[in-house]
Design a protein around this motif. Structure first.
Motif, short mmCIF file in Angstrom:
data_model
loop_
_atom_site.label_atom_id
_atom_site.label_comp_id
_atom_site.label_asym_id
_atom_site.label_seq_id
_atom_site.Cartn_x
_atom_site.Cartn_y
_atom_site.Cartn_z
N ASN A 1 8.56 -48.57 30.91
CA ASN A 1 9.91 -48.14 31.31
C ASN A 1 10.11 -48.24 32.82
O ASN A 1 11.23 -48.39 33.30
N ASP A 2 9.01 -48.16 33.57
CA ASP A 2 9.10 -48.26 35.03
C ASP A 2 9.06 -49.71 35.50
O ASP A 2 9.42 -50.00 36.64
N THR A 3 8.59 -50.61 34.63
CA THR A 3 8.37 -51.99 35.06
C THR A 3 9.17 -52.98 34.21
O THR A 3 10.33 -53.25 34.50
N TYR A 4 8.53 -53.51 33.15
CA TYR A 4 9.15 -54.60 32.40
C TYR A 4 10.36 -54.17 31.56
O TYR A 4 11.12 -55.04 31.10
N LEU A 5 10.57 -52.89 31.35
CA LEU A 5 11.76 -52.43 30.62
C LEU A 5 12.81 -51.83 31.55
O LEU A 5 13.80 -51.27 31.07
N ASN A 6 12.62 -51.97 32.85
CA ASN A 6 13.54 -51.38 33.81
C ASN A 6 14.66 -52.38 34.14
O ASN A 6 14.48 -53.31 34.94
N ILE A 7 15.81 -52.19 33.51
CA ILE A 7 16.93 -53.12 33.68
C ILE A 7 17.40 -53.18 35.12
O ILE A 7 17.64 -54.26 35.68
N GLU A 8 17.53 -52.02 35.74
CA GLU A 8 18.04 -51.97 37.13
C GLU A 8 17.14 -52.77 38.07
O GLU A 8 17.64 -53.52 38.92
#
Length: 664
Positions: A60-67
């Protein structure tokens, strides 16, 4: 609108990032790689024209972080983002964010992603088109309110907003529904960022057939025929092939037509895959549409000659497809196997130990991997080590080439499914294509028993001769400092060597070059050992040649690989076999205590027992997450929990103490 792509950002990692880089480079498009802090030295980072860190932390902090992804694209001037597969590839919010930032999303538009991303809505859409579906219903763990008893079993639980088999669970009875719903929901939330799950009827004895489609913005929509993805473990594909063997032409046509109908009615743009379950009588059921590139796309490329990733980039540029349906034909057969970090003997549990040696197959084999000489494949996010693809004029040709390729492949360090794949592809049922999606689960123990028998048949004398050469004779032949050889002044050519802790006293004499006489027990052998390549030996024992791969074991001695089986060899006569504290000291326990140790690297996500609790043999003690899958650690016996050495959130490694048990 045409817009020539000059730079793209790849919102992914590993072999698929490398695959996209390769296609982009062939079209003179520069690439931007992203990476988590732990993967700064990864091959995709070094192969791309630019690279940007996403920082440290979870998915969620890296590869799933859209922003963050959008920020990196804007910062680097990338015109488009290719999401690869998994991660953000099916997230309509990501496609919307790209559009808002004026960035091209290399895939279908957000509305299609939203429709197909919700598996229940996708089924309802397909049903309205007259395509047969297995209708399901949404369920929430802990809120069943008697629904469990009204359902018909067996059931299959699936993630509503993701694919790839992540978190799937087969439920055989109402009593186990709630627990499996919880597990599936947790896995879905972890991998796709959304914990919604649904259930549908479980179809037994079916094949998993999928159709590859491509559409552009100029009214062109084509299929690239079908793939067979029936061989799966834990609902994860491990073998794929194109085309599907023994598929009746009438069934094939209906599948292709159904896939094109879905594509037409969604005004599909980009690469997509429509997946079906096909029963023995030819009936089929729409499962889902994956609106992205698939892991198994290489087999379709091999039999059609079409580069699917290049077509994705053309479509994103506003160009039409480079071909029409009438141009698409099949030539030969292709098979892909996925080499995973997993232990078949432990229900395919992930194995996250580092790769300390590997050897890849040679010419005539297509490889998709992020292994390279300077950096091992990452293990934090994906258990995939490599994809091996072979092609031939017929299915039997492709299978034969795959057998040779797997024989040439060697990976030391983590447990892998390599040997299991070798055995599987030789199974009569697989060779004759008499398989279904539950085949691996039903035959697993039989396959493992066969592997164990094959392991027992590996010549111990060959292993001893190889280790003797590496540990003793090579040093003598090189005339190294005798202080580097512990005890050679007193050994008189007699040593002890252990194979997986089984001790073999042996003697060797009459040496001439690389040849010598080997005495093991009351048997004598004529042996020669040659170093044919880096970390590769050919052992000739009584005139029979045997290939051996070797590497230094991380704790003691060496790994020797014979016929794909790994053995740890050590000797008390070699100083190098004793690594002091690295070898680890066994924790002393009282006779009435037992230490439950971690079977793998990972993170504790659930502890299901408490201090002083009495437990049964086989009862789940805790759950470890590793490489996005859950692994249950169970009690080896009936006992009482004396102490718990970890807590939820703790990172654990192989053999780390987790729980200490005591007699009741």
């Amino acid at each position: 609108m045409m817009q020539r792509l000059e730079k793209i950002l790849i919102a992914n990692r590993g072999e698929i990032a490398l695959r996209i880089i390769r296609a982009a480079r062939s079209m003179h498009i520069s690439t931007v790689a992203v990476y988590s802090e732990e993967e700064a030295g990864a091959l995709h980072v070094r192969q791309a024209d630019e690279s940007v860190s996403l920082g440290a932390g979870s998915l969620n902090d890296t590869y799933l972080n859209i922003e963050k992804m959008i920020q990196v694209a804007v910062q680097t001037g990338a015109q488009a983002i290719h999401p690869g597969y998994g991660f953000l590839s099916e997230d309509y919010r990501f496609a919307e964010a790209c559009a808002e930032a004026g960035i091209i999303f290399i895939g279908p538009d957000a509305e299609v992603l939203k429709l197909m991303g919700n598996k229940m809505e996708a089924k309802q859409f397909a049903q309205k088109l007259g395509i047969s579906v297995l209708l399901g219903q949404m369920l929430i763990a802990g809120e069943l309110n008697g629904e469990a008893k009204t359902l018909e079993y067996p059931l299959l639980i699936k993630a509503s907003h993701g694919g790839g088999g992540k978190g799937m669970q087969i439920v055989g009875s109402a009593e186990e529904l709630n627990e499996k719903l919880t597990q599936a929901s947790r896995a879905a939330a972890n991998y796709f960022g959304n914990g919604e799950v649904y259930v549908e009827p479980y179809v037994e004895k079916a094949r998993h057939i999928e159709v590859q489609i491509l559409g552009d913005g100029h009214g062109n929509l084509v299929h690239l025929f079908e793939r067979d993805c029936t061989l799966q473990r834990n609902h994860q594909k491990i073998v794929e092939e194109a085309p599907a063997a023994n598929l009746p032409a009438s069934v094939q046509k209906k599948l292709l037509d159904a896939a094109l109908l879905l594509g037409k009615e969604t005004n599909y743009s980009g690469a997509g895959t429509v997946e079906f379950l096909v029963e023995p009588d030819g009936r089929f059921w729409f499962m889902e549409m994956n609106p992205r590139i698939q892991v198994e796309h290489p087999v379709t490329e091999e039999v059609t000659g079409i580069d699917i990733v290049r077509e994705q980039l053309r479509i994103a540029s506003g160009e039409p497809l480079s071909f029409r349906q009438s141009d698409v034909s099949l030539k030969g057969h292709a098979i892909e196997v996925r080499i995973y970090r997993e232990d078949p003997e432990k229900a395919f549990a992930p194995s996250s130990a580092p790769v300390n040696f590997y050897r890849l197959p040679g010419n005539g084999v297509r490889l998709e991997t992020d292994l390279d000489g300077d950096n091992e494949a990452g293990s934090q996010f994906d258990p995939l080590i490599a994809k091996i693809i072979t092609s031939g004029e017929s299915r039997s040709d492709a299978l034969a080439k795959m057998g040779l390729a797997l024989k040439e492949l060697s990976v030391h360090g983590p447990k892998t499914n390599l040997l299991y794949l070798k055995h599987l592809l030789n199974e009569t049922s697989v060779v004759n294509n008499e398989i279904h999606t539950a085949f691996i689960g039903e035959q697993l123990q039989e396959h493992l028993d066969g592997l164990q028998k094959s392991r027992e048949n590996v010549s111990r004398e060959v292993l001893l001769a190889a280790y003797l050469h590496l540990g003793f004779l090579r040093k003598q032949n090189e005339a190294v400092d005798t202080w580097e050889q512990v005890g050679f002044n007193r050994l008189k050519n007699e040593v002890e060597i252990s194979i997986d802790e089984q001790v073999f006293p042996l003697a060797f004499h009459s040496r001439k070059g690389n040849s010598f006489q080997l005495q093991v027990g009351d048997k004598s052998f004529t042996v020669s050992v040659k170093e044919t390549d880096t970390q590769c030996l050919t052992v000739s024992l009584d005139g029979m040649n045997h290939g051996i791969f070797w590497s230094n074991h991380p704790v003691a001695g060496k790994w020797l690989d014979s016929d794909g089986f790994h053995f740890q060899l050590t000797s008390p006569d070699l100083l190098e076999d004793y690594h002091g504290e690295a070898a680890g000291e066994e924790q002393e326990t009282a006779e009435d205590e037992a230490v439950v140790r971690s079977p793998l690297h990972g993170k504790i996500i659930d502890i299901q027992v408490k201090h002083k609790q009495t437990i049964k043999k086989g009862e789940v003690l805790l759950v470890i997450e590793s490489m996005k899958s859950e692994n249950h650690v169970t009690s080896p016996r009936a006992a009482k929990v004396k102490s718990i050495a970890v807590e939820v959130g703790s990172q654990v490694t192989d053999e780390m103490p987790l729980i200490i048990l005591e007699d009741i």
